[in-house]
Design an enzyme around this catalytic site. Structure first.
Site, PDB file in Angstrom:
ATOM      1  N   ASP A 112       0.860  -1.172   0.000  1.00 18.17           N
ATOM      2  CA  ASP A 112       0.000   0.000   0.000  1.00 18.17           C
ATOM      3  C   ASP A 112       0.902   1.229   0.000  1.00 18.17           C
ATOM      4  O   ASP A 112       1.957   1.231   0.646  1.00 18.17           O
ATOM      5  CB  ASP A 112      -0.894  -0.009   1.241  1.00 18.17           C
ATOM      6  N   THR A 114       0.484   4.565   1.087  1.00 22.08           N
ATOM      7  CA  THR A 114       0.549   5.366   2.306  1.00 22.08           C
ATOM      8  C   THR A 114       0.885   4.482   3.499  1.00 22.08           C
ATOM      9  O   THR A 114       0.242   3.456   3.726  1.00 22.08           O
ATOM     10  CB  THR A 114      -0.784   6.086   2.560  1.00 22.08           C
ATOM     11  N   ASP A 353      -2.505  -0.125   6.190  1.00 24.36           N
ATOM     12  CA  ASP A 353      -2.673   0.520   7.496  1.00 24.36           C
ATOM     13  C   ASP A 353      -4.076   1.088   7.722  1.00 24.36           C
ATOM     14  O   ASP A 353      -4.358   1.633   8.784  1.00 24.36           O
ATOM     15  CB  ASP A 353      -1.649   1.645   7.671  1.00 24.36           C
TER      16      ASP A 353
END
Length: 616
Positions: A112, A114, A353
């Site tokens: 991912d 970010t 996250d």
């Protein structure tokens, strides 16, 4: 929407572990063989062989104990527990032990953007003046920006924090403000008036200078499409509604971008060196994701796809084979991308996250999150990076490799005893008596299995994980098992023919079995280090001590001149069989069908492939 995603992720995730599957297969096969062989041996020895009850029971117990893979479960649990403790000391929280093994086997890593590649914060890429000149001539624009964000530092957002950090490195300080104009999402700018009467404003070009200025920025080669551009201007002042007065005079541009984690390029380079294929999956604009992935060193980052164009499972399956960067991906599509990769035979790890990642995290073979992520992501993740540092991933892989490779060696030692004990029990049902008693099996188990398996299991080992866990164990263990079985069958036949007593046969059987065990220990310990040599010497000394100093305790018969020739012949035969099978059969990869058959008989999955590169 977030609640619905959470609800979809609430199912018990099956543990994806070859080690656990192998242990279950060994225990299942041993349990099936143990009861009939034990009963058959007892019946043959007591009722047909006319042995007394005590002798029949001891023979049966020795055989049954030998068939149990003693220490395998304990060894595996101990190794994984130690790995968990080691990773915990490095701020890596392991929430499911077997994921350490899974990550070491991963061949595809989905990242991912970010929180993994980027920190989630902004940084100043550069400051340009009105003619797009470099920073050395753009101090006016930087000073104006610092004045404004410095005046608003009590309410600083990510953009303001990035500008202040950049200015600090340049040695530029903000001037004391006499009036502060806070940022407004409606106005899209903030400003201030310094104590010397100068008024400054920074914000989006469209709202400060007008649509024409935004078009200039969009068409200029000085800016990348992924960058965020703020204009810094002087104005005449501000009215009571905080609206700037007069025509803004452009001083320059403050160019910001997502901040790449310092350790991200090195970590990505590590996985590339290990042959792991990388995919970047994000909900952001694919052009932005592509540019960030390229900065971080992800290969083929220029090949991206907008997930809004992927409407069916077939579209997604085609895309995962062609592209490495995916943008505008929904939470459901992230999961579908992971499934598509798994359907292609990949072992997939996923990092994330946020709530939007939890479906993919739950679906992946190994899921990784960070402590700063959402509670939902942390809860479903098998590994949590407590200090939010993706650079710990190579350490997790290293622990997994150490665990798997060392357990393969140690499990081979344990499986040898299980196999030859079962084979001897079957032989002794036809031609009793069984050559061992329980106390002798204890000596063999400790010297050739228990002590070396635990020492070898804790050694450093960063070799790549190759092949099927059960097949690798069988390749190491079967030569020794076959050598022991054939040699002891010949020995017991000779004992019947030449009227050797049971204690003499047991003594020769113990020494022969121990010798083959030491030969296997030496082979799996190559290359020999000082520790491994010392281990081999200690194990040999234990058996020698048991056969001499403690011979009465272990029921060891004296090595008389009559039995020495038989013993020497057994040792020669056993070592020759072991070496010949190891070198000419077990390492001949054309025999993979044999191991595939054994694996399937033990309840494992088929491992055979006709491709030439099945085994490295």
């Amino acid at each position: 929407y977030a609640a619905r995603i959470n609800a979809e992720a609430k199912f018990v995730k099956e543990i994806n572990s070859e080690i656990l599957t192998t242990i279950k297969s060994i225990i299942r096969a041993g349990s099936i063989a143990l009861i009939p062989l034990g009963i058959g041996l007892f019946v043959r020895t007591y009722f047909i062989g006319n042995a007394d009850l005590n002798e029949a029971l001891l023979s049966m117990i020795a055989a049954v104990i030998g068939m149990i893979p003693q220490g395998l479960v304990l060894l595996t649990s101990s190794v994984l527990a130690i790995a968990t403790i080691r990773l915990g000391q490095k701020n890596v929280l392991v929430q499911q032990q077997y994921c350490i093994e899974t990550l070491a086997r991963v061949d595809t890593l989905c990242l991912d953007k970010t929180g993994t590649i980027t920190t989630g914060n902004m940084e100043v890429a550069r400051v340009l003046d009105a003619s797009f000149t470099s920073i050395t001539e753009a101090a006016g624009a930087l000073q104006a920006a610092v004045n404004v964000v410095g005046a608003n530092k009590d309410d600083a957002n990510d953009t303001a924090t990035a500008i202040l950090a950049y200015a600090s490195k340049q040695g530029i300080q903000s001037k004391r403000p006499s009036r502060v104009v806070a940022f407004s999402s409606k106005r899209k700018y903030s400003g201030c008036i310094t104590e010397d009467g100068q008024a400054f404003v920074i914000g989006a070009a469209q709202f400060v200078l007008g649509p024409e200025a935004a078009d200039v920025i969009a068409s200029s080669d000085a800016f990348a499409s992924i960058e965020r551009v703020l204009v810094a201007c002087t104005v005449d002042g501000f009215d009571q509604n905080d609206t700037f007065q007069g025509t803004p005079q452009l001083l320059g541009y403050v160019v910001l971008r997502d901040q790449i984690r310092e350790t991200a390029p090195q970590t990505i380079a590590y996985f590339l060196e290990q042959g792991v294929d990388l995919r970047v999956i994000s909900g952001d604009d694919p052009r932005t994701v592509s540019a960030i992935a390229e900065r971080a060193g992800v290969p083929h980052a220029d090949g991206w796809v907008d997930a809004t164009t992927l409407h069916t499972e077939a579209d997604i399956a085609t895309a995962v084979e062609k592209y490495h960067v995916f943008g505008r991906v929904t939470p459901e599509q992230k999961r579908e991308l992971v499934i598509a990769l798994q359907n292609l035979g990949h072992t997939v790890a996923m990092t994330g996250d946020g709530v939007n990642d939890i479906l993919a995290l739950r679906q992946s073979d190994c899921s990784i999150s960070v402590a700063s992520g959402s509670a939902a992501a942390r809860n479903v993740a098998e590994i949590v990076l407590a200090d939010n540092d993706f650079a710990h991933m190579p350490e997790v892989v290293a622990e997994g490799r150490r665990s798997i490779n060392n357990l393969q060696r140690s499990a081979a030692l344990i499986l040898v005893k299980t196999v030859y004990t079962a084979a001897l029990a079957l032989y002794c049902i036809i031609a009793p008596p069984y050559p061992f008693i329980p106390v002798q099996m204890s000596l063999l188990s400790f010297a050739t299995v228990g002590l070396p398996s635990f020492v070898l299991a804790l050694e450093p080992n960063h070799d790549r994980v190759k092949g099927n866990f059960l097949v690798n164990i069988l390749r190491k263990s079967l030569p020794a098992s076959i050598a022991v079985t054939i040699t002891l069958a010949l020995l017991m036949t000779a004992g019947h023919l030449f009227k050797l007593n049971l204690s003499q046969v047991s003594t020769m059987a113990l020494i022969t079995t121990a010798t083959v065990g030491f030969a296997l220990l030496r082979r799996i310990s190559l290359p020999l280090t000082k520790l491994r040599i010392a281990l081999l010497v200690v194990c040999i000394a234990i058996v020698v001590g048991g056969c001499t100093v403690a011979q009465d305790f272990f029921r060891i018969a004296p090595l008389t001149p009559r039995i020495l020739p038989y013993l020497a012949l057994c040792l020669v035969i056993s070592v020759i069989i072991f070496n010949r099978i190891s070198e000419r059969y077990i390492h001949n990869y054309a025999k993979d069908r044999f191991f595939d058959l054994v694996v399937r008989l033990m309840g494992g999955k088929s491992t055979y492939s006709s491709s030439a590169d099945t085994n490295d």
